[in-house]
Design a protein around this motif. Structure first.
Motif, mmCIF file in Angstrom:
data_model
loop_
_atom_site.group_PDB
_atom_site.id
_atom_site.type_symbol
_atom_site.label_atom_id
_atom_site.label_comp_id
_atom_site.label_asym_id
_atom_site.label_seq_id
_atom_site.Cartn_x
_atom_site.Cartn_y
_atom_site.Cartn_z
ATOM 1 N N ALA A 13 -6.965 -0.549 3.914
ATOM 2 C CA ALA A 13 -7.989 0.214 4.634
ATOM 3 C C ALA A 13 -9.015 -0.714 5.277
ATOM 4 N N GLU A 21 -4.673 -0.181 -1.607
ATOM 5 C CA GLU A 21 -5.146 0.742 -0.570
ATOM 6 C C GLU A 21 -6.488 0.256 0.001
ATOM 7 N N LEU A 22 -7.340 -0.275 -0.870
ATOM 8 C CA LEU A 22 -8.632 -0.801 -0.439
ATOM 9 C C LEU A 22 -8.448 -1.919 0.589
ATOM 10 N N ALA A 61 0.830 -1.213 0.000
ATOM 11 C CA ALA A 61 0.000 0.000 0.000
ATOM 12 C C ALA A 61 0.860 1.257 0.000
ATOM 13 N N LEU A 85 -3.086 8.563 3.347
ATOM 14 C CA LEU A 85 -4.190 7.770 2.819
ATOM 15 C C LEU A 85 -5.040 7.159 3.935
ATOM 16 N N PHE A 91 -7.570 9.561 -8.978
ATOM 17 C CA PHE A 91 -7.493 8.676 -7.818
ATOM 18 C C PHE A 91 -7.880 9.394 -6.531
ATOM 19 N N ILE A 92 -7.409 10.599 -6.338
ATOM 20 C CA ILE A 92 -7.657 11.289 -5.069
ATOM 21 C C ILE A 92 -9.154 11.472 -4.852
ATOM 22 N N GLU A 106 -17.128 0.462 0.905
ATOM 23 C CA GLU A 106 -16.933 1.072 -0.406
ATOM 24 C C GLU A 106 -18.230 1.167 -1.197
ATOM 25 N N TYR A 138 -5.398 1.666 -6.119
ATOM 26 C CA TYR A 138 -6.713 1.528 -5.493
ATOM 27 C C TYR A 138 -6.889 0.184 -4.799
ATOM 28 N N PRO A 148 0.069 5.329 -4.720
ATOM 29 C CA PRO A 148 -1.138 4.584 -4.365
ATOM 30 C C PRO A 148 -1.656 3.749 -5.534
ATOM 31 N N TRP A 161 -10.547 8.094 -3.846
ATOM 32 C CA TRP A 161 -10.190 7.742 -2.474
ATOM 33 C C TRP A 161 -11.015 8.531 -1.452
ATOM 34 N N ARG A 162 -11.273 9.786 -1.756
ATOM 35 C CA ARG A 162 -12.023 10.617 -0.811
ATOM 36 C C ARG A 162 -13.518 10.321 -0.836
#
Length: 409
Positions: A21, A17-18, A9, A49, A275-276, A199, A14, A12, A279-280
């Protein structure tokens, strides 16, 4: 004692990171008072992140740096060097981090497809975990892995075989049939099932277009990329001709941008979702969408939302296995290799009936039960923080820590 997580991770990416998280949210629920260390390639970015996902999260890159700074990418050399460092220390550049790892209750290699012949040096993180256990008795876990294509060149007779090391872990699960066959394990589930509910909630709240596209430019030649982009153009043109809306999602910054650039005369700049933003605010999800993507975890989440699509496989022996594992779970998606035509003429792909979303809740619960097996919920976390029982539970854990000898002592 603390929990040590190992993950790629922070790229980044996805999918990576998923997964991270999902585990951090789970541990925040069940072990909020436990120190959690995440060893990842980019700890600074990972801190941003995952900010706020666990109250006692710490990030480092001790093991990944040890792999990168080996004198070779040969997996035998990397694994030997990293294992030697763990056992004997090496220099101030590593020793504080190694001393930290030696204090861990458990070391957990998080899921993903990064322990294979494409990135041979990554095998060093498994060798490190194996070496630490020989010193301290720490529990070793690995969940939701894929080891395809199998790492070659590590069978030297000196215990440097990645597969043998993984077989020796206290708990291992894999997400695809070829990996299960190699390791001699029953088929398990991808770690993303631990994060899917969160998600989906975010994605549906955000909403999305009729057709969503994401095409990577890595792990293939320029000619192969151009062919995939060309077939995607036909799909996007057909969708627009039918009056449908189109968005483009970025799963890895930069790497997924060339696909949009190849289509930017068809897809408006405001319909590019970096991506940002993903992610947000989550993926752009709605019912009755169609997806066209090369990315495994976009296939996963879109199918979890009940949507159909086409998975454009860009690396034979790698992505076809990844996407195939999801289709075997009933996503109903069609699949193409980079040398094959993506279904054109309509934004609705040729696909089988989907059962993936119908079984989602049971699979999420199966993954949660796996997590509970590794990290049971502690007493103080199931009562109100101010309740006297919570204080007693904390006191008992403190007393237990004070009288329990250190591993290896």
């Amino acid at each position: 004692m603390s929990i040590y997580l190992i993950s790629p991770a922070g790229h980044p990416n996805y999918g990576d990171e998923l997964i991270a998280a999902g585990w951090l949210r789970y541990l925040a629920e069940t072990r909020p008072e436990t120190d959690v260390w995440l060893d990842c390639p980019n700890p600074g970015l990972a801190t941003e992140l995952f900010l706020g996902l666990h109250p006692r999260l710490r990030t480092t890159n001790t093991l990944w740096r040890a792999c990168w700074e080996a004198d070779s990418t040969d997996p035998v050399i990397v694994m030997d060097k990293v294992a030697h460092l763990m056992r004997h220390f090496g220099s101030p550049s590593y020793d504080l981090g190694i001393d930290r790892i030696r204090s861990m209750e458990s070391i957990h290699v998080l899921g993903g497809g990064y322990l294979n012949n494409l990135w041979p040096a990554n095998a060093g993180v498994v060798a490190a975990a194996d070496a630490i256990r020989s010193l301290t008795g720490a529990k070793l876990y690995a969940t939701g892995l894929s080891v395809i294509p199998v790492l070659a060149g590590t069978e030297d007779g000196d215990g440097h075989d990645l597969i043998d090391m993984l077989r020796g872990f206290d708990h291992v699960t894999v997400r695809d049939e070829p990996s299960a066959s190699v390791l001699g394990l029953p088929l398990g589930l991808d770690d993303a099932f631990l994060a899917a509910g969160h998600e989906l909630q975010r994605g549906f709240a955000r909403g999305g277009a009729d057709l969503v596209v994401c095409l990577q430019s890595d792990l293939q030649s320029e000619a192969e990329s151009a062919q995939v982009f060309g077939r995607a153009r036909e799909v996007v043109q057909a969708a627009l001709a039918e009056g449908k809306t189109v968005q483009y999602v970025e799963a890895i910054p930069g790497v997924d941008r060339p696909g949009f650039d190849a289509l930017k005369d068809l897809i408006r700049p405001e319909d590019f979702i970096p991506f940002i933003s993903v992610w947000r605010d989550g993926l752009p999800l709605k019912q009755n969408q169609t997806w066209l993507t090369t990315r495994f975890h976009l296939h996963f989440m879109a199918a979890a939302a009940g949507n159909l699509g086409t998975a454009a496989s860009v690396k034979e022996g790698y992505y076809d296995v990844k996407h195939g594992s999801l289709m075997n779970l009933g996503t109903g998606w069609s699949s193409t290799g980079s040398q094959e035509a993506i279904a054109a003429g309509s934004c609705s792909p040729r696909a089988a009936p989907s059962t993936f979303a119908a079984h989602l809740n049971s699979r999420m619960e199966q993954k949660r039960q796996e997590a509970l097996t590794l990290y049971p919920q502690v007493l103080a976390d199931v009562v109100l923080p101010g309740h006297p029982v919570a204080a007693v539970a904390r006191l008992l854990r403190g007393l237990r820590s004070a009288v329990t000898p250190l591993p290896g002592s």
